[in-house]
Motif scaffolding. Structure first.
Motif, PDB file in Angstrom:
ATOM      1  N   ALA A   1     108.061  22.917 -21.538  1.00  0.00           N
ATOM      2  CA  ALA A   1     108.943  24.049 -21.828  1.00  0.00           C
ATOM      3  C   ALA A   1     110.074  24.134 -20.814  1.00  0.00           C
ATOM      4  CB  ALA A   1     108.138  25.346 -21.810  1.00  0.00           C
ATOM      5  N   THR A   2     111.221  24.586 -21.269  1.00  0.00           N
ATOM      6  CA  THR A   2     112.407  24.671 -20.417  1.00  0.00           C
ATOM      7  C   THR A   2     112.156  25.531 -19.179  1.00  0.00           C
ATOM      8  OG1 THR A   2     113.854  24.402 -22.332  1.00  0.00           O
ATOM      9  CG2 THR A   2     114.837  25.328 -20.341  1.00  0.00           C
ATOM     10  N   SER A   3     111.487  26.662 -19.369  1.00  0.00           N
ATOM     11  CA  SER A   3     111.206  27.553 -18.236  1.00  0.00           C
ATOM     12  C   SER A   3     110.299  26.870 -17.209  1.00  0.00           C
ATOM     13  CB  SER A   3     110.559  28.845 -18.732  1.00  0.00           C
ATOM     14  OG  SER A   3     109.357  28.563 -19.446  1.00  0.00           O
ATOM     15  N   THR A   4     109.352  26.082 -17.710  1.00  0.00           N
ATOM     16  CA  THR A   4     108.443  25.349 -16.827  1.00  0.00           C
ATOM     17  C   THR A   4     109.194  24.267 -16.067  1.00  0.00           C
ATOM     18  OG1 THR A   4     106.606  25.734 -18.358  1.00  0.00           O
ATOM     19  CG2 THR A   4     106.314  23.996 -16.716  1.00  0.00           C
ATOM     20  N   LYS A   5     110.107  23.603 -16.761  1.00  0.00           N
ATOM     21  CA  LYS A   5     110.923  22.560 -16.115  1.00  0.00           C
ATOM     22  C   LYS A   5     111.706  23.150 -14.951  1.00  0.00           C
ATOM     23  CE  LYS A   5     111.678  19.546 -20.128  1.00  0.00           C
ATOM     24  NZ  LYS A   5     112.702  18.953 -21.037  1.00  0.00           N
ATOM     25  N   SER A   6     112.298  24.295 -15.166  1.00  0.00           N
ATOM     26  CA  SER A   6     113.095  24.938 -14.124  1.00  0.00           C
ATOM     27  C   SER A   6     112.243  25.256 -12.901  1.00  0.00           C
ATOM     28  CB  SER A   6     113.729  26.217 -14.659  1.00  0.00           C
ATOM     29  OG  SER A   6     114.624  25.931 -15.715  1.00  0.00           O
ATOM     30  N   ALA A   7     111.030  25.732 -13.145  1.00  0.00           N
ATOM     31  CA  ALA A   7     110.119  26.083 -12.054  1.00  0.00           C
ATOM     32  C   ALA A   7     109.703  24.833 -11.279  1.00  0.00           C
ATOM     33  CB  ALA A   7     108.894  26.794 -12.610  1.00  0.00           C
ATOM     34  N   ILE A   8     109.456  23.751 -12.013  1.00  0.00           N
ATOM     35  CA  ILE A   8     109.059  22.490 -11.375  1.00  0.00           C
ATOM     36  C   ILE A   8     110.186  21.967 -10.487  1.00  0.00           C
ATOM     37  CG2 ILE A   8     108.569  20.037 -11.804  1.00  0.00           C
ATOM     38  CD1 ILE A   8     107.038  20.923 -14.325  1.00  0.00           C
ATOM     39  N   LEU A   9     111.389  21.939 -11.020  1.00  0.00           N
ATOM     40  CA  LEU A   9     112.523  21.402 -10.268  1.00  0.00           C
ATOM     41  C   LEU A   9     112.830  22.233  -9.027  1.00  0.00           C
ATOM     42  CD1 LEU A   9     114.877  20.324 -13.197  1.00  0.00           C
ATOM     43  CD2 LEU A   9     113.396  18.890 -11.783  1.00  0.00           C
ATOM     44  N   LYS A  10     112.605  23.536  -9.119  1.00  0.00           N
ATOM     45  CA  LYS A  10     112.812  24.397  -7.961  1.00  0.00           C
ATOM     46  C   LYS A  10     111.839  24.037  -6.851  1.00  0.00           C
ATOM     47  CE  LYS A  10     113.341  29.253  -6.669  1.00  0.00           C
ATOM     48  NZ  LYS A  10     113.306  30.668  -7.138  1.00  0.00           N
ATOM     49  N   GLU A  11     110.630  23.660  -7.231  1.00  0.00           N
ATOM     50  CA  GLU A  11     109.606  23.271  -6.265  1.00  0.00           C
ATOM     51  C   GLU A  11     109.989  21.998  -5.518  1.00  0.00           C
ATOM     52  OE1 GLU A  11     104.858  21.989  -6.263  1.00  0.00           O
ATOM     53  OE2 GLU A  11     105.758  22.909  -8.046  1.00  0.00           O
ATOM     54  N   TYR A  12     110.777  21.146  -6.183  1.00  0.00           N
ATOM     55  CA  TYR A  12     111.158  19.862  -5.584  1.00  0.00           C
ATOM     56  C   TYR A  12     112.634  19.823  -5.193  1.00  0.00           C
ATOM     57  CZ  TYR A  12     106.683  18.244  -7.427  1.00  0.00           C
ATOM     58  OH  TYR A  12     105.348  18.096  -7.693  1.00  0.00           O
ATOM     59  N   ASP A  13     113.208  20.956  -4.858  1.00  0.00           N
ATOM     60  CA  ASP A  13     114.627  20.972  -4.520  1.00  0.00           C
ATOM     61  C   ASP A  13     114.933  20.281  -3.191  1.00  0.00           C
ATOM     62  OD1 ASP A  13     113.594  22.839  -2.767  1.00  0.00           O
ATOM     63  OD2 ASP A  13     114.868  24.493  -3.444  1.00  0.00           O
ATOM     64  N   TYR A  14     113.893  19.924  -2.427  1.00  0.00           N
ATOM     65  CA  TYR A  14     114.072  19.192  -1.170  1.00  0.00           C
ATOM     66  C   TYR A  14     114.233  17.689  -1.382  1.00  0.00           C
ATOM     67  CZ  TYR A  14     109.214  17.694  -1.723  1.00  0.00           C
ATOM     68  OH  TYR A  14     108.062  17.122  -2.206  1.00  0.00           O
ATOM     69  N   VAL A  15     113.993  17.234  -2.591  1.00  0.00           N
ATOM     70  CA  VAL A  15     114.013  15.796  -2.890  1.00  0.00           C
ATOM     71  C   VAL A  15     115.444  15.278  -3.031  1.00  0.00           C
ATOM     72  CG1 VAL A  15     113.428  14.054  -4.638  1.00  0.00           C
ATOM     73  CG2 VAL A  15     111.746  15.782  -3.971  1.00  0.00           C
ATOM     74  N   ASP A  16     115.705  14.102  -2.475  1.00  0.00           N
ATOM     75  CA  ASP A  16     116.989  13.419  -2.566  1.00  0.00           C
ATOM     76  C   ASP A  16     118.141  14.275  -2.044  1.00  0.00           C
ATOM     77  OD1 ASP A  16     118.856  11.442  -3.125  1.00  0.00           O
ATOM     78  OD2 ASP A  16     118.991  11.917  -5.250  1.00  0.00           O
ATOM     79  N   PRO A  17     118.113  14.640  -0.781  1.00  0.00           N
ATOM     80  CA  PRO A  17     119.163  15.507  -0.218  1.00  0.00           C
ATOM     81  C   PRO A  17     120.554  14.868  -0.231  1.00  0.00           C
ATOM     82  CG  PRO A  17     117.799  14.590   1.531  1.00  0.00           C
ATOM     83  CD  PRO A  17     117.106  14.277   0.239  1.00  0.00           C
ATOM     84  N   ASN A  18     120.608  13.544  -0.213  1.00  0.00           N
ATOM     85  CA  ASN A  18     121.908  12.857  -0.198  1.00  0.00           C
ATOM     86  C   ASN A  18     122.398  12.474  -1.584  1.00  0.00           C
ATOM     87  OD1 ASN A  18     122.095  12.942   2.658  1.00  0.00           O
ATOM     88  ND2 ASN A  18     120.738  11.160   2.804  1.00  0.00           N
ATOM     89  N   ARG A  19     121.667  12.896  -2.615  1.00  0.00           N
ATOM     90  CA  ARG A  19     122.057  12.679  -4.015  1.00  0.00           C
ATOM     91  C   ARG A  19     122.308  11.204  -4.332  1.00  0.00           C
ATOM     92  NH1 ARG A  19     120.075  16.848  -3.659  1.00  0.00           N
ATOM     93  NH2 ARG A  19     120.862  18.899  -4.250  1.00  0.00           N
ATOM     94  N   ALA A  20     121.331  10.376  -3.995  1.00  0.00           N
ATOM     95  CA  ALA A  20     121.430   8.938  -4.278  1.00  0.00           C
ATOM     96  C   ALA A  20     121.082   8.617  -5.728  1.00  0.00           C
ATOM     97  CB  ALA A  20     120.498   8.155  -3.349  1.00  0.00           C
ATOM     98  N   ILE A  21     120.319   9.495  -6.367  1.00  0.00           N
ATOM     99  CA  ILE A  21     119.791   9.234  -7.708  1.00  0.00           C
ATOM    100  C   ILE A  21     120.505  10.116  -8.729  1.00  0.00           C
ATOM    101  CG2 ILE A  21     117.689   9.149  -9.098  1.00  0.00           C
ATOM    102  CD1 ILE A  21     116.088   9.096  -6.485  1.00  0.00           C
ATOM    103  N   ASN A  22     120.731   9.566  -9.914  1.00  0.00           N
ATOM    104  CA  ASN A  22     121.302  10.330 -11.017  1.00  0.00           C
ATOM    105  C   ASN A  22     120.488  11.605 -11.227  1.00  0.00           C
ATOM    106  OD1 ASN A  22     120.914  10.924 -14.135  1.00  0.00           O
ATOM    107  ND2 ASN A  22     122.963  10.074 -13.893  1.00  0.00           N
ATOM    108  N   THR A  23     121.169  12.741 -11.306  1.00  0.00           N
ATOM    109  CA  THR A  23     120.503  14.043 -11.362  1.00  0.00           C
ATOM    110  C   THR A  23     119.563  14.179 -12.557  1.00  0.00           C
ATOM    111  OG1 THR A  23     122.414  15.064 -10.284  1.00  0.00           O
ATOM    112  CG2 THR A  23     120.884  16.533 -11.394  1.00  0.00           C
TER     113      THR A  23
END
Length: 248
Positions: free
Chosen positions: A65-87
């Protein structure tokens, strides 16, 4: 000619000279092309068994679910700080990882392979899931994916004999010593890579992959890495880490 005009002319000339040098440098680095895999392609083994039977019913990223996706991504907002990977690709990998954590044995790393990028680029991205830091290295794609060896993979296949790379989600398995030395088995979790085990699509080191900006040699479909890095990469990713291979 006034002093101001002369100065402007000199600045413009210098700028154009630097731009030309930069362009030549890029062109020269990307025109070097490494040789392909010269070994014998593996024969398809229809009896090959997965090492990850518990992954048979993975939750697909598009089923979350979209709402679940948003919650998951918020949990991993520390990942890839230099934005090396396609978002978008990173988001899909993280959502898939989190939704299937109970079936993923080695949660220390997640890998995203960008087969849409030219092989001159460091496009094999290993994410440390504790720190969020990304280690990006070079990787080969299959000969069948890049017919003219220009460094771009334009097609992908799950078929035996295609010599092509396959897109989708993978789980790593155990290591073994084969014709390419230390190698890491892969199990395809998607319909687009379900034959990976039978095709012997594995991570291994290769002399035709170098850690520099050149067109890498082509494999038989394996995501081969530089020989100098294979032991480190395989030891990090073995025994059940998630890999997501994509192309835009």
């Amino acid at each position: 000619m006034t002093k101001k005009t002369l100065l402007s002319s000199l600045v413009l000339t210098a700028y154009l000279g630097l731009a030309a040098c930069a362009g030549n440098s890029e062109d020269l680095s990307s025109t070097e092309t490494l040789q392909d895999d010269a070994t014998q392609e593996q024969v398809f083994d229809s009896t090959a068994q997965t090492e990850n039977p518990e992954a048979a019913n993975m939750v697909e990223e598009n089923a979350v679910a979209t709402s679940t996706k948003s919650a998951i991504l918020k949990e991993y907002d520390y990942v890839d700080p230099n934005r090396a990977i396609n978002t978008d690709a990173l988001a899909k990998a993280l959502i898939y990882f989190d939704s299937n954590k109970s079936k993923i044995k080695n949660k220390n790393y997640v890998t995203v392979i960008d087969f849409g990028a030219k092989s001159t680029k460091a496009r094999f991205h290993i994410i440390d899931m504790k720190t969020g830091k990304v280690w990006s290295i070079h990787v080969a794609h299959g000969k069948g994916s890049d017919s003219n060896h220009d460094g771009y993979a334009e097609k992908f296949s799950n078929k035996s004999g295609s010599k092509a790379s396959s897109l989708g989600y993978y789980l790593t398995g155990s290591t073994y010593n084969g014709s390419n030395g230390l190698s890491l088995r892969l199990d395809g979790l998607s319909s687009t890579n379900s034959n990976a085990r039978g095709r012997a699509v594995v991570i291994h080191g290769a002399s035709y992959v170098k850690e520099k900006s050149v067109i890498q040699g082509r494999s038989w479909g394996c995501p081969a890495v530089a020989s100098s890095l294979k032991t480190k990469v395989i030891n990090m990713l073995k025994n059940g880490t998630l890999i997501y291979a994509y192309a835009n």
